[in-house]
Design an enzyme around this catalytic site. Structure first.
Site, PDB file in Angstrom:
ATOM      1  N   HIS A 580       5.788   2.781   0.518  1.00  0.00           N
ATOM      2  CA  HIS A 580       6.999   3.377  -0.076  1.00  0.00           C
ATOM      3  C   HIS A 580       8.224   2.671   0.499  1.00  0.00           C
ATOM      4  CE1 HIS A 580       6.474   5.283   3.835  1.00  0.00           C
ATOM      5  NE2 HIS A 580       7.786   5.501   3.830  1.00  0.00           N
ATOM      6  N   ASP A 582      12.070   3.794   1.974  1.00  0.00           N
ATOM      7  CA  ASP A 582      12.616   5.065   2.447  1.00  0.00           C
ATOM      8  C   ASP A 582      13.792   5.599   1.630  1.00  0.00           C
ATOM      9  OD1 ASP A 582      10.731   5.371   4.371  1.00  0.00           O
ATOM     10  OD2 ASP A 582      11.932   4.566   6.011  1.00  0.00           O
ATOM     11  N   HIS A 652       6.933  -0.238   3.037  1.00  0.00           N
ATOM     12  CA  HIS A 652       6.020  -0.139   4.182  1.00  0.00           C
ATOM     13  C   HIS A 652       5.068   1.031   4.013  1.00  0.00           C
ATOM     14  CE1 HIS A 652       9.483   2.445   4.951  1.00  0.00           C
ATOM     15  NE2 HIS A 652       8.666   3.208   5.660  1.00  0.00           N
ATOM     16  N   ARG A 662      -2.058  10.263  16.307  1.00  0.00           N
ATOM     17  CA  ARG A 662      -1.014   9.244  16.419  1.00  0.00           C
ATOM     18  C   ARG A 662       0.344   9.943  16.336  1.00  0.00           C
ATOM     19  NH1 ARG A 662       2.497   6.607  12.598  1.00  0.00           N
ATOM     20  NH2 ARG A 662       2.381   4.306  12.591  1.00  0.00           N
TER      21      ARG A 662
HETATM   22  O1  AKG Z   1       4.882   6.473  11.137  1.00  0.00           O
HETATM   23  C1  AKG Z   1       5.151   5.365  10.705  1.00  0.00           C
HETATM   24  O2  AKG Z   1       4.799   4.317  11.289  1.00  0.00           O
HETATM   25  C2  AKG Z   1       5.921   5.225   9.388  1.00  0.00           C
HETATM   26  C3  AKG Z   1       6.304   6.513   8.773  1.00  0.00           C
HETATM   27  C4  AKG Z   1       7.137   6.328   7.563  1.00  0.00           C
HETATM   28  O3  AKG Z   1       7.221   5.300   6.988  1.00  0.00           O
HETATM   29  C5  AKG Z   1       7.935   7.455   7.019  1.00  0.00           C
HETATM   30  O4  AKG Z   1       7.785   8.588   7.510  1.00  0.00           O
HETATM   31  O5  AKG Z   1       8.728   7.225   6.080  1.00  0.00           O
HETATM   32 FE    FE Z   2       8.940   5.277   5.651  1.00  0.00          FE
END
Ligand code: AKG
Ligand code: FE
Length: 736
Positions: A580, A582, A652, A662
């Site tokens: 996606h 952001d 990403h 995690r």
């Molecule tokens: O946790 C991550 O490495 C990325 C999370 C992410 O891209 C988001 O929450 O928009």
């Molecule tokens: Fe993100």
């Protein structure tokens, strides 16, 4: 926004206009005034009166009128629908004559039929609705109701009346259609923490059944519950057809603007005019496909909405063992896409499985779908004739329209447009690396011990960075501990399945929630302070590294842990977080990214600060705009910070977490002060109120805990600058 201030003028003009009409109506009715009042009044008048009462602080009256305006609008739609059905049922006479011996007078019989229908509708609607109530409402009022603005007024009104459950529901109803409205999001968080308000109170008063069914069906599918999925998809298809029909009927019975008269230069005779009216009607009916397929809060419709449902239904039926049902649905789908290769292969497979052919199994496509397609095709034929020969503009809402229905000249125009789009896509390829965010990676890193591990070059992209040494091991442990305790206490996300995959659970903690927990003595206060301070630390680092041209404000902070469930994890093909962007909605096929809700369009810079590495999977990766070509990977570890501009240069995702938990602190920054995180300020003011705060309370007008709600209203007057232009009618109604 200019639009907002224009509204007040429009309201005033509209108000006097309606008052004048209303007075005339009641006056003209003389002795039978009470009869008129029992009929449906104009809902725009009720709404406007409700808004006036709101501004006058007459809360009970405002609630009554605003509720009544919503109910009246609903009743008006129902009345029109009922009249339509009654008039269709009673109006066959003249039509029958069209086929009779006297067919030579077909034009008169057709006109007779039109007149009878008009008279029937006029009489029927007039029995329930005042003459002013039958008038079309202005575009502004339509916009108000379409964007659910009455609920924005209602949520404050209910709050003032101490009807918190209703207030929560109104706030939620509004937020569903306005998902980027930050103040409402903050309000909802507040309602959530209020005594007496439960999760069940957050009901969407305007929810449409087909979306409930759609989401439920998708859920059942995710859990491979094929029987339930079949049931929900079937119901969803029926409901979609029904909603579409409802919408189409309103095209006939609701007042429609007449096609533009071409004035003194006009050469249109009666038939041209009639053709224009009928084309408008057909176009309105066709647009219902788009209307029904657009979720509240979204600008674009879901493409191939009905057809997608049929595809899903077909698979669910097959998986649940209902092969005949699957065959019937597949045949329905093939009516839309007769040469779809996969579907034809499947059809062949079914014939082989069942033996014989479809006819021998009595498996005809569903009757409703046959009718739907025939009707739609006939309408399209007429409409395209109008496009080609009568200067009519029509945008086809469907992708399935067969080529031979579209005239060659129109197809030629489409081809030219497609070519333009392809050129744009190629341009998009070249533009891929161009970032207009104003950030410019490569500035200094102002913290001792922090090193640049990967820059733009190593990460194969634009405005990306990986920094190490941002946190010590001890600090990571503290924040991990905080996440663990908060989760065990039951944060909002506790034990929830991840919104992205059924194979992981998801916990989340905001700074404000952490502060509340520490006030209650449930978590360590110094850990909470560290959580808060980390936001500032990251902000300082990225502001400098990306040479931010202006101020950078924290817009949202979220401590997120993703854990593999105990289910089978081997061979997982899904992602922990799908690819996606952001701050926009990525469309990989065209490589476009739409900056529209529900994307968080105000986010400018993204950061993820990792806390641990004792898990499997969970790598962050960047891709090109096709969402497939991976350009860089980052393995999380304690104190590692990834920063990148939130726009289309940085699609990403996160690979599946297949073992362990995690945790990471996700932070988003904005250049617009308007979008700074109000919750964070509230957390700061809570500390200040405790008298132990070393934190700065940026918000001088913020009231202390216990009167926080009233405080927000008082403040919104003082901070008009901040809220002006974001609300349609007035600043103070938005935020509590
Ligand atoms: O946790 C991550 O490495 C990325 C999370 C992410 O891209 C988001 O929450 O928009
Ligand atoms: Fe993100």
């Amino acid at each position: 926004m200019a639009l907002r201030s224009e509204h007040s003028t429009v309201y005033v003009a509209l108000y006097f206009f309606i008052i004048a009409l209303f007075t005339l109506t009641v006056g003209a009715s003389g002795g039978s005034g009470s009869k008129v009042l029992s009929l449906l009044q104009p809902y725009d008048f009720l709404y406007y009166s409700g808004v006036r009462a709101y501004y006058g602080g007459e809360w009970a009256k405002a609630a009554e009128l605003l509720e009544k305006s919503l109910q009246t609008k609903e009743a008006l739609l129902r009345t029109r629908r009922q009249c339509h059905d009654d008039c269709v049922a009673s109006g066959t006479d003249a039509l029958n004559k069209l086929d009779s011996e006297e067919g030579s007078m077909w034009d008169l019989w057709a006109l007779d039929w039109i007149q009878q229908r008009a008279e029937c509708l006029r009489f029927c609607i007039g029995r329930s609705v005042t003459p002013t109530g039958q008038l079309p409402v202005s575009n502004d009022i339509e916009y108000e109701f379409d964007t659910r603005n009455p609920y924005n007024f209602l949520q404050v009104t209910y709050y003032k009346l101490e009807k918190l459950k209703k207030a929560a529901s109104a706030a939620h109803t509004y937020f569903v259609a306005n998902p980027s409205h930050l103040e409402m999001r903050n309000n909802i968080e507040k309602y959530r923490r209020m005594k007496g308000v439960t999760e069940d109170d957050f009901q969407d008063k305007e929810i449409e059944k087909h979306w409930i069914l759609y989401d439920a069906a998708v859920q059942h599918e995710a859990f491979s519950d094929w029987l339930q999925a079949t049931e929900k998809w079937k119901a969803c298809v029926n409901e979609t057809l029904w909603q579409t029909d409802e919408c189409r009927v309103q095209c006939e019975v609701a007042p429609q603007p007449l096609p533009e008269d071409r004035g003194v230069d006009g050469v249109d005779g009666v038939f041209e005019k009639a053709a224009a009216v009928s084309l408008s009607l057909l176009s309105c009916r066709q647009s219902c496909v788009t209307q029904v397929a657009t979720r509240p809060g979204r600008i674009s419709a879901q493409e191939d909405f009905l057809q997608t449902q049929l595809e899903h239904l077909h698979i669910a039926q097959f998986k649940s063992g209902d092969v005949s049902g699957a065959l019937q649905t597949l045949r329905s789908f093939l009516l839309f896409y007769p040469s779809d290769k996969d579907s034809l292969d499947n059809l062949q497979l079914y014939y082989e499985t069942l033996g014989g052919d479809a006819e021998s199994h009595g498996m005809q496509p569903a009757q409703e779908i046959v009718k739907y397609i025939n009707q739609s095709l006939q309408e399209k034929k007429l409409l395209y004739f109008g496009v080609e020969n009568l200067n009519f503009n029509f945008t086809d809402p469907d992708l399935w329209t067969p080529e031979d229905v579209v005239p060659a000249s129109v197809r030629e125009n489409w081809r030219a447009e497609k070519q333009k789009i392809n050129e744009k896509i190629n341009e998009g390829d070249q533009l891929e690396e161009v970032d207009d965010s104003g950030f410019y990676a490569g500035g200094p890193v102002p913290q001792v011990g922090v090193t640049i591990t990967m820059d733009d070059e190593a990460l194969n992209g634009t405005n990306r960075v990986v920094l190490d040494g941002v946190m010590t091991e001890k600090e990571c442990d503290k924040i991990l501990q905080l996440a663990t305790v908060a989760a065990s206490l039951g944060d909002g996300y506790r034990g929830r399945r991840s919104p992205h995959t059924p194979h992981e659970t998801f916990e989340g903690l905001t700074v404000l929630r952490a502060v509340k927990l520490s006030q209650e003595g449930l978590v360590n206060q110094s850990d909470t302070r560290l959580l808060h301070e980390l936001g500032e630390r990251v902000r300082t680092l990225l502001h400098s590294y990306f040479r931010s041209p202006a101020g950078l404000f924290i817009s949202f902070t979220h401590l997120v842990c993703r854990s593999a469930t105990t289910d089978e994890q081997e061979g997982r093909m899904d992602l922990s977080h799908p690819v996606h962007v952001d701050n926009c909605l990525l469309e990989p096929e065209t490589k476009q990214c739409w900056r529209e809700p529900p994307a968080f369009i105000h986010r400018d810079l993204s950061a993820i600060l990792y806390l641990n590495d004792n898990f499997d999977g969970g790598e962050l990766f960047f891709t090109k705009r096709d969402a497939k070509t991976v350009t860089a990977r980052v393995k999380p570890s304690c104190g590692r910070l990834v920063g990148f501009s939130s726009g289309p240069v940085n699609p990403h995702g996160v690979t599946a977490v297949t073992r362990g938990r995690r945790c990471a602190l996700a932070l988003w920054f904005t250049k617009g002060k308007l979008y700074r995180d109000m919750e964070r300020e509230e957390a700061e003011s809570l500390w200040a109120a405790d008298g132990k705060g070393v934190l700065k309370n940026n918000n001088e007008e913020e009231e202390k805990e216990g009167s926080a709600i009233a405080g927000r209203n008082a403040r919104s007057h003082a901070t008009k600058e901040r809220s002006r232009g974001r609300n349609i009618v007035m600043e103070s109604k938005d935020e509590l």
